[in-house]
Design an enzyme around this catalytic site. Structure first.
Site, PDB file in Angstrom:
ATOM      1  N   ALA A 174       0.839  -1.195   0.000  1.00 32.69           N
ATOM      2  CA  ALA A 174       0.000   0.000   0.000  1.00 32.69           C
ATOM      3  C   ALA A 174       0.871   1.240   0.000  1.00 32.69           C
ATOM      4  CB  ALA A 174      -0.927   0.001   1.215  1.00 32.69           C
ATOM      5  N   ASP A 175       0.309   2.317  -0.515  1.00 32.50           N
ATOM      6  CA  ASP A 175       0.999   3.602  -0.497  1.00 32.50           C
ATOM      7  C   ASP A 175      -0.046   4.708  -0.432  1.00 32.50           C
ATOM      8  OD1 ASP A 175       3.848   4.724  -0.829  1.00 32.50           O
ATOM      9  OD2 ASP A 175       2.602   6.022  -2.082  1.00 32.50           O
TER      10      ASP A 175
END
Length: 191
Positions: A68-69
């Protein structure tokens, strides 16, 4: 069934996965997080999330890996983690009384399949006084967070309204992740 791995050492992402009681382990990605500034914010977070997940999957191929970012964007500008107090103050002044957008990209990778998606959430700040900004900076909370604030802590006092997924602003759109994981062969319960 395969072990589920979070490709992040973010305490916030870890806490959100623990909250929904999915067994997982944590493995930090070694990806150098470089953004292609010609991409849209959606493309940037999906690409970075995919790179993290694929990196961890490359040395743990018999797993399902989640990367995730999250980025914060105001007026077309990506606001990263502040380098110092001056940068945090400038960012918070810029966001004061305005609406910005938080983009969180997610990628899930396994031997069988890979998916990625982005969740976009609008966040509006109250008008902030210099005193409020100083107090918030002195709390130490802004320094490891994109956009110089964390909605899940004392930074919640800055937020007037959100439109979208609160948990995506924290760092992981957990309901959408749980639904996406139904299509992956993860171990559902701890032994």
């Amino acid at each position: 069934m395969k072990p589920f791995v979070l490709a992040s050492q973010s305490p916030r992402r870890k806490q959100l996965l623990e909250q929904v009681q999915i067994p997982f382990s944590v493995q930090k990605s070694n990806v150098d997080e470089k953004m292609n500034m010609e991409d849209t914010p959606e493309e940037i977070v999906k690409t970075l999330a995919s790179q993290k997940a694929e990196d961890v999957f490359s040395y743990a191929p018999d797993t399902v890996v989640l990367g995730a970012d999250t980025i914060v964007v105001y007026d077309g500008q990506i606001l990263g983690k502040p380098a110092d107090e001056v940068e945090a103050r400038n960012t918070l002044r810029m966001l004061s009384g305005k609406t910005h957008v938080v983009y969180t990209g997610v990628a899930i990778v396994s031997e069988e399949k890979s998916i990625s998606f982005c969740v976009k959430t609008e966040v509006e700040f109250y008008e902030l006084t210099d005193e409020e900004i100083t107090e918030y900076i002195e709390s130490g909370d802004p320094f490891d967070k994109a956009g110089s604030y964390g909605i899940q802590g004392i930074g919640a006092t800055l937020v007037k309204r959100i439109s979208g997924d609160y948990f995506a602003v924290v760092g992981l759109p957990v309901a959408k992740v749980v639904r996406a994981l139904k299509d992956f062969p993860i171990i559902k319960k701890a032994d």
